[in-house]
Design a protein around this motif. Structure first.
Motif, PDB file in Angstrom:
ATOM      1  N   ASN A 531      47.302  46.072  38.393  1.00  0.00           N
ATOM      2  CA  ASN A 531      47.838  46.234  36.983  1.00  0.00           C
ATOM      3  C   ASN A 531      45.738  44.979  37.296  1.00  0.00           C
ATOM      4  OD1 ASN A 531      48.424  44.028  37.648  1.00  0.00           O
ATOM      5  ND2 ASN A 531      50.266  43.604  36.133  1.00  0.00           N
ATOM      6  N   ALA A 532      45.725  44.849  35.732  1.00  0.00           N
ATOM      7  CA  ALA A 532      44.947  43.800  35.053  1.00  0.00           C
ATOM      8  C   ALA A 532      45.098  42.594  36.426  1.00  0.00           C
ATOM      9  CB  ALA A 532      44.217  43.748  34.013  1.00  0.00           C
ATOM     10  N   ALA A 535      44.000  43.621  39.709  1.00  0.00           N
ATOM     11  CA  ALA A 535      42.896  43.928  40.464  1.00  0.00           C
ATOM     12  C   ALA A 535      42.289  42.673  40.421  1.00  0.00           C
ATOM     13  CB  ALA A 535      42.015  44.387  39.881  1.00  0.00           C
ATOM     14  N   GLU A 536      42.532  41.847  39.296  1.00  0.00           N
ATOM     15  CA  GLU A 536      41.187  40.606  38.926  1.00  0.00           C
ATOM     16  C   GLU A 536      41.148  39.440  40.108  1.00  0.00           C
ATOM     17  OE1 GLU A 536      41.362  38.695  34.864  1.00  0.00           O
ATOM     18  OE2 GLU A 536      40.935  41.073  34.155  1.00  0.00           O
ATOM     19  N   SER A 542      38.872  45.815  37.234  1.00  0.00           N
ATOM     20  CA  SER A 542      39.778  45.860  36.181  1.00  0.00           C
ATOM     21  C   SER A 542      39.476  46.841  34.877  1.00  0.00           C
ATOM     22  CB  SER A 542      40.011  43.945  36.268  1.00  0.00           C
ATOM     23  OG  SER A 542      39.311  43.193  35.457  1.00  0.00           O
ATOM     24  N   LEU A 545      41.240  49.030  33.172  1.00  0.00           N
ATOM     25  CA  LEU A 545      42.845  48.912  33.357  1.00  0.00           C
ATOM     26  C   LEU A 545      44.124  48.063  32.901  1.00  0.00           C
ATOM     27  CD1 LEU A 545      42.602  47.678  37.488  1.00  0.00           C
ATOM     28  CD2 LEU A 545      43.696  49.850  36.533  1.00  0.00           C
TER      29      LEU A 545
END
Lengths: 751, 447
Positions: A531-532, A535-536, A542, A545
């Motif tokens: 998810n965001a 991802a970060e 991201s 996302l």
């Protein structure tokens, strides 16, 4: 096999005869090692009565992209200990059987695990007196809860008492200090630290209840910057509704008198007395309460109401539907108990068993102290009989009664027993109606139908049990919720990231339960789910996302991630809170992926110091190697662990160690294969024949509910070879195991 | 002890049916001690295990002088024990190395054998160990509503605990006794019947009896159809049914008020109805407090309690951020943390022992005087995984086993099992041997 007749007395003879025929064939395959036999040869009877057409071409479809039938294996059964339901299986089973909404198994003593880390191990699943007491108690509560869900309460709380909570009617009144009442019947209160209390609230049975109220805030706009509130913003109003201290928050800052908001929260109540509290939270972003004008706002609530217990996603069976209008209450009770016990026992209940349950009904009706008329007493009697059914050893254990327990030879299980073996293996719960049907008519014992059912079951949402319970224990995902990297040192490891990393590996593993994925790639696949926030954290793009939903992404070649060795779940659960532990990481890889766990350290050996203050990676490795007593095991463990030193204790990528020094991993090797980082370690694992062997060991151990031992070496080799022939795919391996003589036969243990 | 306890229950019910009663609603209930006063109190025993040993035994052990020397000074990490030092004896030089013949890692071996003094093994699909000393007592005393109480605070499931690592109490060679870890459920188990009227209780028990009768018949018939190994499991089940059936015939009498139900979990300062029971400290204290009340109500006379297991990591309330067990393997690095945890453990134990000492027993002595509280660990030193010179704390017993207030070092190394043999006399249980090796009392240190 006279026992067979008793157990199966309520169904036709077809499955028994098919079982007999199949016995001969499967034994022939299993013990004469006629490995040339194709899949169809173990199919058993050509077509049992009522099952014609069931063994068509679809039978060989295991979902492996059109490849042929799985290769048969000859592995003999190990000893089958009668297994009780573990906590997860119990919760899932009563969910499916009764429509229960709460994870009641969690109220039982913990299940213990075997050397593979699995809690479905026959030897380890013991029965303590405490557990028996819980079984008896919970059985009664489950029945009460079932009937309560069929006629739920709906209780409004309309009477609000000003002042202290003395002299109120328990469970009916709401008390709280200094109430005001608006025209619309909304209540407000001035002193926000004091909650609105519904005390002594008594509910009739365990379950989920919906508490609801209407609320608005009448927002007051701040004229100045004050605490966290800026000029021009409304002072925040957050209502918290809590049951026995566990609260749910609702921000009603923007809700106006013109349009009150209905707030609903589902709360898990245990039978008995509780306290529900509604209060206004201080602003959690304003710990010093600098925003001291937050009192300026008011909050208004009305129409408080409690409804429940609620139905869950499985409808609650109306087991005694016949009773209110029954001409013959006893016959109604008998029919109801027959149907109920047959599902609970996961095979047809016998006449003797139903007679025994009806004796409870009769005893209840004869008991002078029992209140009510004949119908009421019949109802009470059936409730007790249902409690007895759920407390019975035929429910809490999974005995396999079709076999002759005096025999020392493997004997085939019958359709019902196979259905339970399958459903607890793949779903951690009881068979569903379709499995029961195929168990009852014997078709499940045919290879083609068995294949079809396995394929269906793996595609079912219930197969998530393999993620939660198999991978959850194999890869220790259940422990991720306990990881706690030191916040001061790892500020990027937020609660969002912590939640995400468990989900990532779960979704990642679930991919391998689909056809077309080799479990070889578990250690280095170039995709994952993020998810965001995750991802970060991983330094991935991201942009598109969601914060919540997870998306499958292909990892760029430049990424340091890939496979479970690069996933923060594994990396954190094998770390200390403040630093990495190469020893723990090495031990994880050896035990879980290569099945060559080092023995426990010998007694009275002076400890290692793996702290980074003791020197660089290389220096510490050298130190370890100097101690002969430890070098054998630790050299291997530490080497693997050091190859992952580019990931810190919170699973983030790094280029320097905690001392700020360079991470020098050159010159390491795993059994002769050079490794220097995650990717080369993964390659070495994939190249190691111990890896597929180890996956097989874990899955096989989980499937048969016992620790795989040295005695199983030949079986593991055979399974691993068969798995190699089917592309190292888990669905195929599952089918191979489920069709093996070990899975289809029962071997009685001897002392 | 003749006063029917349901009379006090009725008194209670009058309160409950009234309009003004505050939580916890059983708090005010007391039994009348008038009839029981002067009678000879029962003997009890509690066995407590703390995990992963001590960082450095010499640091935690008071200076062992000649046997029987008095007084001694407790080292700083044991300072919480000072208030009960006069009823505490610390015994050195006891070993339980017999556990090394068992399966599992160093902690599993030590845990499984701590109270059995036999090696514990997995043979095929059957665990074999000895009967633990608590169960040895429970099975010979009998007569109470619950034969023995096994308590803890931590789920073992998520931490992957094995049978050998999770159980100190074994009711038979093959059967570990699981522990209750939830205070609310424990309260229900111990005290919920006190809230029923006599009629309600009679109806409840009649219904329960018929359910138990069905399950007994069902299990007996099933057992006959199963093979030898499976019969062990059915025997475990039938033992549990038997314990429940026995309880139907028994009532209990308290010498203390019933403790409040600990199910309320609010955190809200200023509201006395709201008690925080969620913290790990509170979870220990409440379980041990209920152990004390179970003894005081004579619901049981034998108990075990396992501290939070070694994989527990949420020590942030002590300013510690790591797992106890992991830290014990790097004891120099984590010396301060391990000291802090040790002191915290001693606080819990001291609080429990003081609670026992605060309860007046039927003969005017204290509950502690009629109870032996044994405290030890699965290993002596968490880094070394050794089983010699185990940390042994023995509280209570009214000087009838050993003279309390001492730090005792037997002149030669002795078996841990010998201490258990010595406890038999206190408990009024016959026996001269225990476990694989216990051959006689620790005569040198015993009175």
């Amino acid at each position: 096999m006279h026992t067979d007749d008793e157990v199966l007395s309520l169904k036709g003879p077809a499955s028994r005869s098919s079982g007999r025929i199949w016995l001969g064939v499967s034994l022939a395959v299993g013990f004469l090692a006629t490995s040339a036999c194709g899949n169809d040869d173990i199919t058993g009877p050509p077509a049992a009565a009522g099952a014609s057409g069931a063994s068509g071409a679809a039978g060989s479809s295991s979902g492996r992209g059109g490849s042929g039938p799985v290769p048969p294996v000859t592995i003999p059964p190990g000893v089958n200990v009668v297994r009780r339901l573990n906590r997860v299986e119990y919760s899932n089973t009563v969910h499916d059987l009764l429509g229960e909404t709460l994870p009641v198994g969690e109220s039982f003593p913990s299940d213990e695990t075997n050397s593979f880390g699995f809690d479905n191990d026959g030897a380890s699943l013991n029965v303590s007196s405490l557990l028996v007491e819980r079984w008896v108690d919970v059985a009664g509560r489950l029945v009460e809860s079932l009937f309560a869900r069929l006629s739920p309460l709906d209780q409004p709380f309309t009477n609000i008492v000003n002042g202290p909570c003395d002299n109120i009617r328990m469970g009916i009144d709401v008390c709280g200090p200094e109430f005001g009442i608006s025209e619309g019947g909304f209540y407000s209160w001035r002193v926000r630290e004091d909650p609105l209390v519904i005390e002594g609230l008594t509910v009739p049975a365990d379950g989920l209840y919906k508490f609801s109220l209407d609320a608005y805030a009448d927002p007051v706009i701040s004229t100045q910057n004050e605490g966290v509130t800026k000029a021009g913003q409304p002072y925040p109003v957050v209502l918290q509704i809590s049951l026995d201290g566990t609260g749910t928050n609702f921000d009603i800052t923007e809700v106006t008198r013109a349009a009150p908001r209905t707030i609903e929260v589902d709360l898990p109540f245990a039978k008995g007395r509780h306290t529900v509290i509604v209060r206004v939270l201080q602003n959690e972003n304003d710990p010093d309460n600098a925003d001291d004008h937050w009192y300026a706002n008011s909050q208004w609530v009305a129409n408080m109401r409690l409804r429940g217990p609620l139905q869950g996603d499985v409808a609650t069976p109306n087991v005694l539907e016949c009773l209110p209008a029954a001409l013959d209450p006893n016959q109604c009770a008998r029919d109801a108990l027959t149907a109920f016990a047959t599902r609970a026992f996961r095979r047809p209940a016998t006449t003797e068993e139903i007679d025994g349950l009806m004796a409870l009904v009769d005893a209840t009706k004869a008991r002078a102290e029992e209140p009510g008329d004949d119908i009421a007493k019949t109802l009470q009697g059936v409730k007790l009989a249902m409690q007895a059914t759920l407390a019975s050893p035929h429910f809490v254990f999974r005995p396999e009664l079709s076999v002759d327990t005096s025999s020392r030879d493997p004997q085939p299980v019958n359709g019902y027993e196979l259905a339970s073996r399958l459903s607890y293996f793949l779903w951690s719960t009881m068979p569903d109606d379709e499995l029961f049907t195929h168990a009852g008519d014997g078709t499940l014992l045919q290879s083609a139908e068995l294949t079809r059912q396995i394929t269906r079951m793996l595609q079912s949402p219930r197969a998530e049990a393999l993620v939660k319970d198999f991978a959850g224990q194999w890869l220790a995902l259940r422990q991720v919720k306990h990881v706690s990297p030191l916040p001061a040192r790892f500020p990027d490891f937020t609660s969002d990231v912590k939640l995400a990393i468990e989900r990532e590996t779960s979704l990642f593993f679930a991919e391998f339960l689909k056809p077309g994925n080799s479990y070889m790639d578990l250690v280095d696949a170039n995709f994952t789910f993020v998810n965001a926030p995750l991802a970060e954290y991983y330094g991935l793009d991201s942009g598109s996302l969601s914060d919540d939903a997870f998306t499958r992404v292909t990892l760029p070649a430049s990424s340091h991630r890939g496979g479970i060795l690069g996933q923060a779940s594994l990396l954190t659960e094998t770390s200390h809170a403040n630093r990495t532990s190469p020893v723990l990481r090495g031990k994880f890889v050896l035990a879980k992926l290569l099945c060559s766990a080092p023995p426990p350290p010998p007694a009275n050996v002076p400890p290692f110091n793996e702290d980074e203050s003791a020197g660089s990676v290389r220096q510490r490795l050298e130190t370890h190697r100097q101690n002969d007593a430890c070098a054998g095991c630790h050299t291997q463990m530490d080497t693997i662990g050091f190859a992952l030193e580019n990931f810190d204790a919170a699973g983030a990528y790094r280029t320097t160690d905690d001392r700020g020094g360079a991470i020098d991993t050159t010159g390491l090797d795993l059994e002769g294969t050079p490794i220097s980082d995650r990717a080369t370690l993964a390659a070495a694992i994939k190249a190691n024949p111990g890896y597929p062997d180890c996956v097989v060991r874990h899955l096989y151990s989980y499937a048969v509910g016992r620790a795989v031992t040295l005695d199983d070496a030949a079986a593991v080799t055979e399974l691993t070879n068969a798995s190699a022939q089917t592309g190292y795919e888990l669905p195929a391996l599952i089918e191979i195991i489920a069709k093996s003589p070990a899975f289809l036969n029962h071997l009685e243990g001897q002392l | 002890m003749t006063r029917p306890w349901h009379i006090s229950r009725r008194t209670l019910l009058r309160g409950a049916l009234g309009t003004s009663i505050a939580l916890p609603f059983l708090e005010g209930m007391r039994h009348s001690s008038a009839n029981a006063a002067g009678s000879s109190p029962p003997r009890r025993a509690v066995f407590i295990s703390i995990p992963v040993g001590f960082k450095d035994m010499t640091r935690y052990r008071p200076i062992m002088q000649a046997s029987g020397s008095l007084p001694y000074t407790l080292p700083p990490v044991l300072a919480p024990l000072e208030p009960v030092q006069s009823k505490l004896t610390i015994i050195g030089n006891l070993e339980n190395r017999v556990c090394e013949g068992g399966n599992g890692d160093g902690h599993e071996r030590g845990t499984a054998s701590l109270l059995t003094c036999q090696p514990a093994n997995l043979n095929g699909s059957v665990f074999t160990n000895g009967v633990s000393i608590d169960q040895y007592f429970a099975q010979r005393i009998g007569g109470t509503a619950i034969p023995s109480l096994e308590l803890g605070v931590e789920e073992s499931a998520d931490s992957g605990a094995s049978v050998l690592g999770a159980n100190i109490s074994w009711s038979s060679a093959n059967s570990p006794s699981a522990k209750e870890v939830d205070a609310g459920r424990l309260w229900d188990r111990l005290f919920s019947e006190f809230a029923l009227s006599a009629d309600e209780l009679a109806l409840r028990r009649a219904r329960r009896e018929s359910v138990l009768s069905y399950t007994r018949e069902s299990a007996t018939a099933l057992r006959a159809r199963l093979g030898q190994v499976d019969r062990i499991k059915l025997d475990q089940y039938l033992t549990g049914i038997g314990d429940l059936e026995a309880r139907l015939q028994r009532t209990s009498e308290c010498i203390t008020p019933i403790p409040p139900s600990p199910t309320v979990k609010y955190v809200n300062s200023g509201d006395p109805r709201i008690v925080d029971v969620s913290g790990i400290t509170a979870r220990h204290d409440i379980m041990l407090d209920m152990m004390a009340h179970a003894l005081a109500c004579d619901i049981t006379r034998v108990g075990t309690f396992m501290f939070v297991n070694g994989s527990f990591a949420d020590w942030q309330f002590l300013g510690i951020n790591d797992e106890h067990h992991l830290m014990s393997h790097s004891a120099n690095e984590f010396a301060t943390e391990l000291d802090t945890i040790c002191t915290w453990e001693m606080e819990r134990i001291s609080k429990f022992v003081q609670k026992l000492d605060s309860i007046e027993d039927t003969d005017g002595s204290t509950l502690l005087d009629n109870t032996l509280v044994f405290v030890s660990s699965d290993v002596a030193d968490g880094e070394l995984h050794n089983y010699d010179n185990l940390p042994i704390f023995l509280f209570g017993g009214g000087n009838s086993v050993t003279k309390m207030g001492q730090a005792i070092q037997p002149s030669g190394e002795r078996k841990l099992a010998d201490l258990y043999v010595s406890m038999m006399r206190f408990m009024g249980v016959e026996g001269n041997t225990f476990g694989a090796e216990g051959t006689g009392e620790l005569d040198e240190v015993m009175v």
